[in-house]
Motif scaffolding. Structure first.
Motif, PDB file in Angstrom:
ATOM      1  N   ARG A 111      -1.028   5.913  -6.697  1.00 49.49           N
ATOM      2  CA  ARG A 111      -0.084   5.041  -6.001  1.00 49.49           C
ATOM      3  C   ARG A 111      -0.075   5.335  -4.504  1.00 49.49           C
ATOM      4  NH1 ARG A 111       3.381   6.002 -10.487  1.00 49.49           N
ATOM      5  NH2 ARG A 111       4.570   7.505  -9.231  1.00 49.49           N
ATOM      6  N   SER A 112      -0.108   6.598  -4.141  1.00 49.79           N
ATOM      7  CA  SER A 112      -0.100   6.963  -2.721  1.00 49.79           C
ATOM      8  C   SER A 112      -1.357   6.466  -2.015  1.00 49.79           C
ATOM      9  CB  SER A 112      -0.002   8.490  -2.573  1.00 49.79           C
ATOM     10  OG  SER A 112       1.186   8.972  -3.149  1.00 49.79           O
ATOM     11  N   THR A 159      -3.830   2.655   1.644  1.00 46.46           N
ATOM     12  CA  THR A 159      -4.889   1.666   1.887  1.00 46.46           C
ATOM     13  C   THR A 159      -4.298   0.336   2.331  1.00 46.46           C
ATOM     14  OG1 THR A 159      -6.292   2.713   0.211  1.00 46.46           O
ATOM     15  CG2 THR A 159      -6.839   0.456   0.859  1.00 46.46           C
ATOM     16  N   ILE A 160      -3.228  -0.084   1.669  1.00 41.62           N
ATOM     17  CA  ILE A 160      -2.566  -1.338   2.047  1.00 41.62           C
ATOM     18  C   ILE A 160      -1.977  -1.240   3.447  1.00 41.62           C
ATOM     19  CG2 ILE A 160      -0.634  -2.862   1.507  1.00 41.62           C
ATOM     20  CD1 ILE A 160      -1.109  -2.233  -1.451  1.00 41.62           C
ATOM     21  N   ALA A 161      -1.304  -0.108   3.730  1.00 47.19           N
ATOM     22  CA  ALA A 161      -0.708   0.080   5.055  1.00 47.19           C
ATOM     23  C   ALA A 161      -1.780   0.092   6.144  1.00 47.19           C
ATOM     24  CB  ALA A 161       0.087   1.385   5.086  1.00 47.19           C
ATOM     25  N   GLY A 170      -5.813  -4.239  10.225  1.00 45.73           N
ATOM     26  CA  GLY A 170      -6.412  -5.533   9.906  1.00 45.73           C
ATOM     27  C   GLY A 170      -5.547  -6.695  10.328  1.00 45.73           C
ATOM     28  N   VAL A 171      -4.358  -6.804   9.712  1.00 44.75           N
ATOM     29  CA  VAL A 171      -3.494  -7.957   9.974  1.00 44.75           C
ATOM     30  C   VAL A 171      -2.857  -7.874  11.358  1.00 44.75           C
ATOM     31  CG1 VAL A 171      -1.474  -9.238   9.188  1.00 44.75           C
ATOM     32  CG2 VAL A 171      -3.046  -8.246   7.516  1.00 44.75           C
TER      33      VAL A 171
END
Length: 332
Positions: A35-36, A41-43, A49-50
């Motif tokens: 989960r971490s 990775t999303i952060a 990226g965004v």
């Protein structure tokens, strides 16, 4: 079936309890780690990226005009000052972003802005040495000398430049904003008749020659990269195309306005058409913005080569500027 009802030795029971706790603990730790990792990775993707993409802006608007022109001043100087203000204040200067900024992995905007400032810096040097001096041999204007010097500052210097000092330094965008103020002050004095802005044909010729030399140098570097780089997609091609895009864009706007400053000289030599063609070539070079910069192997390749296309427009602009210079020299 009845084996589980038989009392087990204490040692075996302890081993089973330890094994069960290890399996539960190990499974939980693995789940937390997964989960971490996923959250990090999303952060990371959202931040670099965004957010980085949202901050990444390449403004090559061909219809751009200075928002607050100085009445009675030079239109080309107005444009130079407006480009500096737009890129360092309105849009945010990105070539000196440190590694932890969201734009750290974006190379197109920094390359574009660096190329733009190269073009503005070249024009300002010609202001200092030719256009802003009486007969080209008078005293150098203090504001132009200051602006030309500041615009030679490396575009990627942030608060620290270890090549100079361990102490904080003035970042590149601060230097360029100071150059902007000097250009504005110079143009205000031109409007009041207190500073020189020569509209002699020889001053125009010298300026056009220097710009053509810069463009020719960039076209030669494009040719060298196309001949030697075996990779169809790479960062070097991206950087070069967007640097040239920024420089072409700056020269397009500056020459467009310089044509207004030197309208009588251009008309006297019958150069309206070739002048328009030269700035149109620069406009076309500045408007290239492919989804992916491709560096195909040549004319027989099924893959496009955007560098060669840009080089074509640069070389055409060089030929047209050379023609302007040749005609003016021949008819002076």
């Amino acid at each position: 079936m009845y084996q589980d009802l038989i009392p087990q030795p204490p040692t075996l029971m302890r081993r089973r309890r330890v094994s069960l706790r290890a399996r539960i603990f190990g499974t939980g730790l693995l789940s937390v780690t997964k989960r971490s990792t996923l959250m990090l990775t999303i952060a990371f993707g959202l931040y670099f990226g965004v957010a980085g993409s949202m901050m990444n802006r390449i403004d090559a608007d061909p219809s751009f005009t200075p928002p607050t022109p100085i009445e009675g001043g030079s239109r080309a100087v107005d444009m130079a000052a407006a480009l500096i203000e737009r890129e360092t204040i309105t849009h945010r200067w990105s070539p000196n972003d440190p590694f932890f900024y969201p734009t750290a992995f974006h190379i197109n905007m920094p390359s574009f802005q660096s190329g733009m400032m190269r073009g503005v810096g070249r024009f300002t040097l010609e202001l200092e040495t030719q256009i802003g001096r009486l007969r080209g041999s008078g005293a150098i204007d203090n504001d132009l000398e200051r602006a030309a010097g500041l615009l030679q500052f490396p575009p990627d210097v942030w608060l620290f430049d270890l090549n100079q000092s361990l102490l904080p330094v003035q970042p590149a965008d601060a230097q360029y904003r100071a150059a902007h103020a000097a250009l504005i002050n110079y143009n205000q004095r031109v409007a009041r008749g207190e500073a020189v802005f020569e509209t002699r044909s020889d001053a125009l010729v010298m300026t056009v020659d220097r710009i053509a030399t810069d463009l020719g140098s960039r076209a030669a570097r494009l040719d060298a990269l196309v001949d030697t780089d075996p990779f169809i997609i790479n960062f070097t091609s991206n950087r070069m195309l967007y640097f040239n895009k920024g420089m072409s864009y700056a020269f397009y706007l500056l020459l467009r306005e310089l044509g207004e400053d030197y309208q009588s000289v251009i008309a006297a030599h019958g150069l309206e058409r070739v002048w328009a063609q030269a700035i149109d070539s620069l406009r076309r070079a500045s408007q290239l913005q492919p989804r992916v910069v491709l560096n195909g192997s040549g004319a027989n390749s099924i893959v496009a080569n955007h560098l060669q296309l840009q080089g074509f427009y640069l070389k055409r602009a060089v030929l047209q500027l050379d023609e302007i210079s040749r005609v003016v020299r021949a008819t002076r």
